[in-house]
Scaffold this active site. Structure first.
Site, short mmCIF file in Angstrom:
data_model
loop_
_atom_site.label_atom_id
_atom_site.label_comp_id
_atom_site.label_asym_id
_atom_site.label_seq_id
_atom_site.Cartn_x
_atom_site.Cartn_y
_atom_site.Cartn_z
N LYS A 64 0.83 -1.22 0.00
CA LYS A 64 0.00 0.00 0.00
C LYS A 64 0.85 1.25 0.00
O LYS A 64 0.49 2.25 -0.63
CB LYS A 64 -0.97 0.00 1.19
N LYS A 116 -10.96 -4.33 -3.33
CA LYS A 116 -11.86 -3.19 -3.41
C LYS A 116 -11.21 -2.01 -4.09
O LYS A 116 -11.87 -1.18 -4.68
CB LYS A 116 -12.20 -2.72 -2.00
N LYS A 121 -4.80 -10.33 -5.86
CA LYS A 121 -6.01 -10.53 -5.05
C LYS A 121 -7.16 -9.67 -5.59
O LYS A 121 -6.94 -8.53 -6.00
CB LYS A 121 -5.69 -10.12 -3.62
P1 ATP Z 1 -9.08 -4.75 -0.36
O1 ATP Z 1 -7.69 -5.32 -0.36
O2 ATP Z 1 -10.05 -5.57 -1.12
O3 ATP Z 1 -9.08 -3.29 -0.73
P2 ATP Z 1 -9.00 -5.31 2.39
O4 ATP Z 1 -8.63 -6.75 2.33
O5 ATP Z 1 -7.88 -4.37 2.69
O6 ATP Z 1 -9.69 -4.82 1.08
P3 ATP Z 1 -11.44 -5.54 3.99
O7 ATP Z 1 -12.45 -5.30 2.97
O8 ATP Z 1 -11.57 -4.86 5.29
O9 ATP Z 1 -10.03 -5.04 3.50
O10 ATP Z 1 -11.37 -7.09 4.22
C1 ATP Z 1 -12.41 -7.72 4.91
C2 ATP Z 1 -12.13 -9.20 4.99
O11 ATP Z 1 -12.24 -9.79 3.70
C3 ATP Z 1 -10.73 -9.54 5.50
O12 ATP Z 1 -10.82 -10.60 6.41
C4 ATP Z 1 -9.99 -9.96 4.25
O13 ATP Z 1 -8.98 -10.90 4.53
C5 ATP Z 1 -11.10 -10.58 3.42
N1 ATP Z 1 -10.83 -10.48 1.99
C6 ATP Z 1 -10.64 -9.33 1.28
N2 ATP Z 1 -10.38 -9.60 -0.02
C7 ATP Z 1 -10.41 -10.96 -0.14
C8 ATP Z 1 -10.22 -11.87 -1.24
N3 ATP Z 1 -9.95 -11.43 -2.45
N4 ATP Z 1 -10.33 -13.18 -1.00
C9 ATP Z 1 -10.62 -13.64 0.24
N5 ATP Z 1 -10.80 -12.86 1.32
C10 ATP Z 1 -10.70 -11.53 1.14
#
Ligand code: ATP
Ligand code: LTN
Length: 330
Positions: A116, A199, A196
């Site tokens: 990030k 969002k 991955k």
């Molecule tokens: P992103 O990376 O998508 O911007 P993030 O992972 O930083 O978002 P959150 O949305 O707060 O943040 O994540 C919420 C939950 O969803 C966490 O437990 C994270 O590990 C899980 N998660 C997020 N993206 C994935 C994915 N692609 N596959 C599986 N689990 C996920």
């Protein structure tokens, strides 16, 4: 920590909009299951969302949206405590204390920080993000933390800081365990199956959003990047795109990957992708329907109560931490 004979589960989600199917399969699905067996506490971690630049009006809207998505996926406010992190100041207080016992060498190694900060630039909040996350979990003395695979390193750091605190000040924190699903723990991007599903990906075709229409879902899966060799097989090295779709379908239908490979090995990608799309549409339909019936005012009332309950429990726990480190009374 056992309360009324029940162990505690805690997890958090950032209110950053665009909630996608990876979040659901990697995390929320377990949150829903666990609320029946554990004392469940789920938090919208809005202070974490400030670690990258965000428009205030958008953040404000996304906080409520995040809670509505939680209710739509099946979090039951009679079973789970749901609240906003910023409404409970003890999170930030504990994060400060834990920060004083977190070596900067450990923070320098955090993969998410490295990724990030390379994208958005570094700031102190982004750097100490995992310390605030450790505080979220330890504040509530959680035993179990259901998360996706990308949070594994943060959970390990949380256990380390809890152990360091306990060694120095006495046994205050139970050591929390991560619960990571066997399939779909890391759902990959549809446009780049080596990254991955996220969002924050600017390409709208990279992620299936939980509130996408059936048509959007069909289009996105049809357009998902796959290789040119036409056999459906599970092989992350040679066929990351198809492996991702296999895991997605397996998680959506409950059918093992092997059975899906048996059925679709020879059908070609077109037929397989249509089947994946229909499985995802079926999974998302009831969530979308419930979301549509939710009322913002009722959600606000629920959050007021959630914040009250979370603050009183957090204050009891935090008093114990203050006493342990010598900050109680005058
Ligand atoms: P992103 O990376 O998508 O911007 P993030 O992972 O930083 O978002 P959150 O949305 O707060 O943040 O994540 C919420 C939950 O969803 C966490 O437990 C994270 O590990 C899980 N998660 C997020 N993206 C994935 C994915 N692609 N596959 C599986 N689990 C996920
Ligand atoms: N870092 C997590 C969100 C998060 C969290 C937590 C998850 C913040 N605090 C406590 C579990 C427990 C993420 O980016 N997904």
């Amino acid at each position: 920590m056992t309360v009324n004979g029940k162990r505690k589960v805690f997890s958090g989600v950032q209110p950053t909009g665009n909630m996608h199917i990876g979040t659901y399969l990697g995390a929320f699905r377990n949150w829903v299951k666990l609320q029946h067996e554990y004392e469940a506490i789920y938090c919208v971690v809005d202070l974490h969302a400030l670690t990258v630049p965000v428009d205030p009006a958008e953040l404000h809207r996304n906080r409520i949206e995040a809670v509505k998505v939680l209710l739509a996926v099946g979090i039951d406010p009679d079973k789970s405590l749901v609240y906003m992190q910023s409404q409970v100041p003890q999170h930030a207080e504990l994060a400060w204390i834990l920060g004083t016992m977190t070596p900067t060498g450990v923070l320098n190694r955090m993969t998410q920080f490295k990724e990030k900060s390379a994208r958005a630039g570094a700031n102190l909040g982004l750097y100490s993000y995992p310390v605030l996350m450790a505080a979220d979990i330890l504040l509530h003395r959680a035993d179990l933390v259901p998360v996706g695979d990308d949070q594994r390193q943060h959970l390990e750091m949380t256990r380390d800081v809890a152990e360091r605190f306990n060694n120095r000040y006495g046994e205050v924190f139970p050591l929390p365990e991560a619960l990571i699903p066997e399939t779909a723990a890391r759902v990959m991007s549809l446009t780049d199956p080596r990254a991955k599903m996220s969002k924050s990906d600017p390409n709208p075709r990279s992620a299936i959003l939980m509130l996408d229409t059936a048509d959007d879902i069909r289009k996105k899966i049809k357009g998902a990047v796959t290789d040119s060799e036409p056999t459906v097989a599970h092989d992350w090295d040679a066929k990351p795109g198809i492996s991702n779709l296999l895991e997605l379908m397996s998680a959506a239908t409950g059918r093992p990957v092997d059975a899906l490979v048996g059925e679709y090995a020879a059908t070609g990608y077109g037929v397989f992708k249509e089947a994946v799309a229909e499985a995802v549409i079926e999974l998302a339909a009831p969530i979308k329907a419930r979301y549509g019936g939710l009322d913002d005012k009722e959600v606000a009332v629920l959050l007021e109560k959630g914040a009250d309950d979370a603050r009183s429990s957090a204050e009891r726990h935090q008093a114990e931490v203050r006493a342990a480190v010598g900050l109680d009374g005058v």
